[in-house]
Design an enzyme around this catalytic site. Structure first.
Site, short mmCIF file in Angstrom:
data_model
loop_
_atom_site.label_atom_id
_atom_site.label_comp_id
_atom_site.label_asym_id
_atom_site.label_seq_id
_atom_site.Cartn_x
_atom_site.Cartn_y
_atom_site.Cartn_z
CB ALA A 10 10.97 35.22 -14.97
NE ARG A 35 11.40 44.67 -17.66
CZ ARG A 35 12.73 44.75 -17.50
NH1 ARG A 35 13.44 45.43 -18.35
NH2 ARG A 35 13.31 44.13 -16.49
CB SER A 140 21.69 41.05 -1.37
OG SER A 140 22.81 41.84 -1.73
CE1 TYR A 153 18.50 45.76 -3.23
CE2 TYR A 153 20.80 45.70 -2.53
CZ TYR A 153 19.73 45.11 -3.18
OH TYR A 153 19.87 43.88 -3.77
N PRO A 183 23.69 36.58 -3.04
CG PRO A 183 22.83 36.51 -5.20
CD PRO A 183 22.42 36.79 -3.78
N GLY A 184 26.82 38.23 -3.93
CA GLY A 184 27.52 39.52 -4.01
C GLY A 184 27.22 40.11 -5.38
CB VAL A 186 24.84 39.31 -9.98
CG1 VAL A 186 24.63 38.30 -11.11
CG2 VAL A 186 24.82 38.62 -8.62
CD GLU A 189 17.50 44.46 -17.93
OE1 GLU A 189 16.51 45.01 -17.42
OE2 GLU A 189 17.44 43.77 -18.96
P1 NDP Z 1 17.43 42.83 -12.75
O1 NDP Z 1 17.11 44.29 -12.71
O2 NDP Z 1 18.14 42.29 -13.93
O3 NDP Z 1 16.09 41.98 -12.52
C1 NDP Z 1 15.12 42.38 -11.57
C2 NDP Z 1 13.83 41.64 -11.84
O4 NDP Z 1 12.86 42.03 -10.85
C3 NDP Z 1 13.24 41.96 -13.20
O5 NDP Z 1 12.81 40.77 -13.82
C4 NDP Z 1 12.05 42.85 -12.88
O6 NDP Z 1 10.99 42.60 -13.81
C5 NDP Z 1 11.64 42.32 -11.50
N1 NDP Z 1 10.86 43.34 -10.78
C6 NDP Z 1 11.30 44.53 -10.30
N2 NDP Z 1 10.27 45.23 -9.79
C7 NDP Z 1 9.16 44.46 -9.94
C8 NDP Z 1 7.79 44.64 -9.63
N3 NDP Z 1 7.35 45.75 -9.03
N4 NDP Z 1 6.92 43.66 -9.93
C9 NDP Z 1 7.34 42.52 -10.52
N5 NDP Z 1 8.64 42.28 -10.84
C10 NDP Z 1 9.53 43.25 -10.57
O7 NDP Z 1 18.26 42.57 -11.42
P2 NDP Z 1 18.85 41.21 -10.77
O8 NDP Z 1 18.60 40.04 -11.62
O9 NDP Z 1 20.24 41.52 -10.37
O10 NDP Z 1 17.98 41.16 -9.45
C11 NDP Z 1 17.24 40.03 -9.03
C12 NDP Z 1 17.30 39.92 -7.51
O11 NDP Z 1 18.64 39.68 -7.11
C13 NDP Z 1 16.85 41.18 -6.77
O12 NDP Z 1 16.06 40.78 -5.67
C14 NDP Z 1 18.16 41.80 -6.29
O13 NDP Z 1 17.98 42.55 -5.13
C15 NDP Z 1 18.98 40.54 -6.04
N6 NDP Z 1 20.43 40.70 -6.01
C16 NDP Z 1 21.09 41.27 -7.07
C17 NDP Z 1 22.47 41.38 -7.03
C18 NDP Z 1 23.25 42.04 -8.12
O14 NDP Z 1 24.41 42.44 -7.89
N7 NDP Z 1 22.71 42.18 -9.33
C19 NDP Z 1 23.24 40.85 -5.89
C20 NDP Z 1 22.43 40.29 -4.85
C21 NDP Z 1 21.09 40.20 -4.93
P3 NDP Z 1 10.10 43.73 -14.51
O15 NDP Z 1 10.93 44.98 -14.60
O16 NDP Z 1 9.74 43.12 -15.83
O17 NDP Z 1 8.93 43.86 -13.61
C1 8X3 Z 2 23.11 43.68 -4.80
C2 8X3 Z 2 24.53 43.66 -4.41
O1 8X3 Z 2 26.34 44.98 -3.21
O2 8X3 Z 2 25.24 46.05 -5.09
O3 8X3 Z 2 22.30 43.17 -3.80
O4 8X3 Z 2 24.10 45.78 -3.01
S1 8X3 Z 2 25.06 45.20 -3.90
#
Ligand code: NDP
Ligand code: 8X3
Length: 254
Positions: A10, A35, A140, A153, A183-184, A186, A189
């Site tokens: 979150a 965090r 994803s 991944y 999602p595709g 996004v 971070e």
């Molecule tokens: P962010 O990096 O913005 O967010 C990732 C979140 O995961 C952070 O809140 C982080 O929190 C948490 N996280 C990572 N490692 C851990 C851990 N070991 N323990 C607890 N929490 C953890 O990325 P997104 O919002 O993009 O990613 C969210 C999800 O969406 C992921 O599962 C990603 O694979 C998926 N996704 C993302 C896409 C994209 O293009 N961005 C597309 C499709 C899917 P903290 O570091 O505080 O622990």
């Molecule tokens: C994150 C989307 O296409 O960068 O799951 O792997 S992609």
């Protein structure tokens, strides 16, 4: 009684946007991530805006002990979670398998697969006992198609796809819904983490087209969570219009 939503990951991106969406709608939220400072400031901000419906739960999802301790530590009036958003996850690196970094592989597998399993195993039994609940897994496009250098991944997200299907079969007799939102691209971070903090490299991923925003994904999660008890979205693939497939993004670069 207000429903309780548990959101892993979150602290940023999609998870943070889901938190904002559910907070606005009056749900009670448990916000998880590593965090601690970010969780605390989110909770303070939400309490200020929406009332006393929020708690933070910092832990590392890769540790079974931390996951179980965190869930056991929930106060009595926070123990019955109605919706689990399994969102925490990451990509590390982008390279061929032969050049892959084994630490990166461990981190992705431990977070995206094992962490999701640990958390679901800790929370779902209470849903099953109450014959009510909803697990929403963030998959994803990378769990549907393998793209160049995506190997491990992509494998972790294929696993999320398989686990979503498996959970749905296991939980159906108990009235617990399971949905996957896939999602595709996004802009979050995600790419900064993938490229170890290289912000310029990360920015290039999203240059020349409009990616999804975290709020776009949160809207889809909220829609899926808001359907009546007899309706479930099993699977939702949500793409930027400019992205036709995992490796096909129409970019207009100046
Ligand atoms: P962010 O990096 O913005 O967010 C990732 C979140 O995961 C952070 O809140 C982080 O929190 C948490 N996280 C990572 N490692 C851990 C851990 N070991 N323990 C607890 N929490 C953890 O990325 P997104 O919002 O993009 O990613 C969210 C999800 O969406 C992921 O599962 C990603 O694979 C998926 N996704 C993302 C896409 C994209 O293009 N961005 C597309 C499709 C899917 P903290 O570091 O505080 O622990
Ligand atoms: C994150 C989307 O296409 O960068 O799951 O792997 S992609």
């Amino acid at each position: 009684m207000k429903r309780i939503v548990f959101i892993s990951g979150a602290t940023s991106g999609i998870g943070a946007a889901c938190a904002e969406k559910f907070a606005q709608a009056g749900f009670r939220l448990i916000l998880a991530g590593r965090r601690h400072d970010r969780l605390e400031s989110m909770v303070a901000n939400f309490k200020n805006k929406y009332g006393d419906n929020f708690m933070s739960l910092p832990f590392d999802i890769r540790s079974l002990e931390q996951v179980n301790n965190a869930i056991c530590s929930l106060p009595e009036d926070w123990k019955h979670i109605d919706i689990l958003v399994n969102n925490a996850g990451l990509a590390k690196g982008l390279s061929t398998l032969q050049d892959g970094n084994i630490d990166h592989w461990e981190q992705m597998i431990d977070t995206n697969i094992k962490g999701l399993l640990y958390l679901t195993k800790a929370i779902a039994p209470d849903m099953i006992a109450r014959k009510s609940g909803h697990v929403i897994n963030i998959g994803s496009i990378a769990g549907r198609e393998v793209y160049a250098n995506g190997n491990v991944y992509c494998a972790t997200k294929f696993a999320v796809d398989a686990l979503s299907k498996g959970m749905r079969i296991d939980f159906v007799q108990h009235g617990v819904k399971v949905s996957q939102i896939a999602p595709g691209a996004v802009e979050t971070e995600f790419s900064i983490v993938r490229f170890d903090g290289d912000a310029e490299k990360a920015k290039n991923v999203y240059n020349g087209f409009q990616p999804l925003s975290p709020a776009d994904v949160a809207d889809a999660v909220f829609y899926v969570a808001s359907l009546p008890p007899h309706v479930n979205v099993n699977d939702l693939l949500l793409m930027p219009t400019a992205q036709a497939a995992a490796g096909v993004i129409h970019k207009v670069l100046e």
